[in-house]
Scaffold this motif. Sequence first.
Motif, PDB file in Angstrom:
ATOM      1  N   ILE A  79       0.842  -1.206   0.000  1.00 52.75           N
ATOM      2  CA  ILE A  79       0.000   0.000   0.000  1.00 52.75           C
ATOM      3  C   ILE A  79       0.874   1.251   0.000  1.00 52.75           C
ATOM      4  CG2 ILE A  79      -1.731   1.293   1.310  1.00 52.75           C
ATOM      5  CD1 ILE A  79      -2.949  -1.144   0.109  1.00 52.75           C
ATOM      6  N   GLN A  80       1.941   1.203   0.794  1.00 54.35           N
ATOM      7  CA  GLN A  80       2.863   2.352   0.803  1.00 54.35           C
ATOM      8  C   GLN A  80       3.411   2.612  -0.592  1.00 54.35           C
ATOM      9  OE1 GLN A  80       5.904   2.617   3.977  1.00 54.35           O
ATOM     10  NE2 GLN A  80       4.876   0.901   4.922  1.00 54.35           N
ATOM     11  N   LYS A  81       3.779   1.501  -1.271  1.00 55.72           N
ATOM     12  CA  LYS A  81       4.335   1.618  -2.616  1.00 55.72           C
ATOM     13  C   LYS A  81       3.316   2.202  -3.577  1.00 55.72           C
ATOM     14  CE  LYS A  81       8.283   0.578  -4.472  1.00 55.72           C
ATOM     15  NZ  LYS A  81       9.514   1.037  -3.795  1.00 55.72           N
ATOM     16  N   CYS A  82       2.056   1.730  -3.435  1.00 53.11           N
ATOM     17  CA  CYS A  82       0.993   2.252  -4.309  1.00 53.11           C
ATOM     18  C   CYS A  82       0.937   3.767  -4.221  1.00 53.11           C
ATOM     19  CB  CYS A  82      -0.376   1.704  -3.878  1.00 53.11           C
ATOM     20  SG  CYS A  82      -0.656   0.003  -4.295  1.00 53.11           S
ATOM     21  N   ILE A  83       0.911   4.275  -2.984  1.00 53.54           N
ATOM     22  CA  ILE A  83       0.811   5.725  -2.788  1.00 53.54           C
ATOM     23  C   ILE A  83       2.016   6.426  -3.393  1.00 53.54           C
ATOM     24  CG2 ILE A  83       0.753   7.544  -1.042  1.00 53.54           C
ATOM     25  CD1 ILE A  83      -0.676   5.452   0.782  1.00 53.54           C
ATOM     26  N   GLU A  84       3.196   5.875  -3.072  1.00 48.24           N
ATOM     27  CA  GLU A  84       4.434   6.493  -3.523  1.00 48.24           C
ATOM     28  C   GLU A  84       4.490   6.571  -5.060  1.00 48.24           C
ATOM     29  OE1 GLU A  84       7.580   4.721  -1.076  1.00 48.24           O
ATOM     30  OE2 GLU A  84       8.941   5.300  -2.693  1.00 48.24           O
ATOM     31  N   VAL A  85       4.230   5.405  -5.691  1.00 47.19           N
ATOM     32  CA  VAL A  85       4.382   5.316  -7.148  1.00 47.19           C
ATOM     33  C   VAL A  85       3.343   6.163  -7.869  1.00 47.19           C
ATOM     34  CG1 VAL A  85       4.140   3.746  -9.101  1.00 47.19           C
ATOM     35  CG2 VAL A  85       5.505   3.076  -7.137  1.00 47.19           C
ATOM     36  N   MET A  86       2.073   6.034  -7.455  1.00 48.02           N
ATOM     37  CA  MET A  86       1.013   6.742  -8.170  1.00 48.02           C
ATOM     38  C   MET A  86       1.168   8.247  -8.029  1.00 48.02           C
ATOM     39  SD  MET A  86      -0.435   4.448  -9.703  1.00 48.02           S
ATOM     40  CE  MET A  86      -1.907   5.078 -10.464  1.00 48.02           C
ATOM     41  N   CYS A  87       1.520   8.707  -6.827  1.00 44.03           N
ATOM     42  CA  CYS A  87       1.704  10.153  -6.644  1.00 44.03           C
ATOM     43  C   CYS A  87       2.906  10.634  -7.444  1.00 44.03           C
ATOM     44  CB  CYS A  87       1.864  10.503  -5.171  1.00 44.03           C
ATOM     45  SG  CYS A  87       0.349  10.296  -4.243  1.00 44.03           S
ATOM     46  N   GLY A  88       3.944   9.799  -7.485  1.00 40.88           N
ATOM     47  CA  GLY A  88       5.127  10.156  -8.279  1.00 40.88           C
ATOM     48  C   GLY A  88       4.782  10.285  -9.751  1.00 40.88           C
ATOM     49  N   LYS A  89       4.009   9.316 -10.248  1.00 38.70           N
ATOM     50  CA  LYS A  89       3.615   9.336 -11.663  1.00 38.70           C
ATOM     51  C   LYS A  89       2.742  10.555 -11.963  1.00 38.70           C
ATOM     52  CE  LYS A  89       3.664   4.378 -12.721  1.00 38.70           C
ATOM     53  NZ  LYS A  89       4.623   4.266 -13.803  1.00 38.70           N
ATOM     54  N   ALA A  90       1.817  10.832 -11.032  1.00 34.73           N
ATOM     55  CA  ALA A  90       0.928  11.985 -11.242  1.00 34.73           C
ATOM     56  C   ALA A  90       1.728  13.279 -11.294  1.00 34.73           C
ATOM     57  CB  ALA A  90      -0.110  12.048 -10.121  1.00 34.73           C
TER      58      ALA A  90
END
Lengths: 272, 52
Positions: A79-90
């Motif tokens: 879940i931490q990774k999801c937040i990190e990656v998606m926000c980074g991509k956005a």
Amino acid sequence: MRHYEARWCSCLSRCMGKSRHVHNGGAVWRRLTKSRVHSCRVVQKALETLEDGEMPKLLTEFHHNVLSCIHDQNGNHVIQKCIEVMCGKAKKAKLRGDEVQAEFLEQQINFIIDDVMNNVRSLSCHPYGCRVLQRILEHCPEAKKGLALDEIKKFHKDLLDDQFGNYVIQHVLQFGRSTDRDSLLGIILANGLLILSRQKFASNVVEKLLKYGNADQRSRVVEEMFKVRLRCLHIMARVTQNLANYFECCRGPTNVLGKSFQRIATGLPLSF
Amino acid sequence: MVRDAFANYVVQTTLDEVADPAEKHRLMEELSIHSTELVRRFSKNSLIFSGA
């Protein structure tokens, strides 16, 4: 990629193709709960390497499972990774000037944010939950961060000296708005700077406030520090004066003690 | 605060972060009041540790 990761990745892509019953917990989710340590690494790897277009498909696997995932010792990393990656991509999409794509990517983790927002108090005091909140504060765009900060604000007082909540508060001080720091400063001063500074976890919060607060907030803390000393002096003066008076009344050998106490009481500002 | 196990870190951070020279001077003055006692404490401990 190690061989087990490669094997799991192929497995993962097969599962993603198959899973139709998302509401029941998708195939990836079932895999994740089966052999935890390795698969959680693979899912994290997948989150890092998959193309933007494939991400939503993988993320739908976690719908309705967010909280159980956060409470799991391996799932919380995903879940931490999801937040990190998606926000980074956005963020990257925004930098490219692709507002629509940025908006779309941000929306993909809305289900995580929503579930977390409904359980801020309990997650902040949870060893894994507090990490997820920290990632939200670190990576999310301003609007979402504002929501999280408002929700956390309700529990500032409880989280201050909690063994896990204090980390969330430290992140609020670091990444939050100036108004959040103001609110925490108010709480710290109201609860007593000395008392909080002497607590194991709250002392870290006081330190972070000194570090990230503006000049005005910092000087208010320092001002309070001087007051603490003056108050201590005042109390000590009264205590030693009373003791001195008490020993003065005594006769015999204790009178020596009385005299030394009298000395301490009068010369206190230098000796204390 | 200087003598407390956790509060002394707060004092240390304060010394690091305070930028205003007047405030820093006041803090140092406060600490110098304690200094004799702190030195006494420290030397006592070191005597114990060195076995003297």
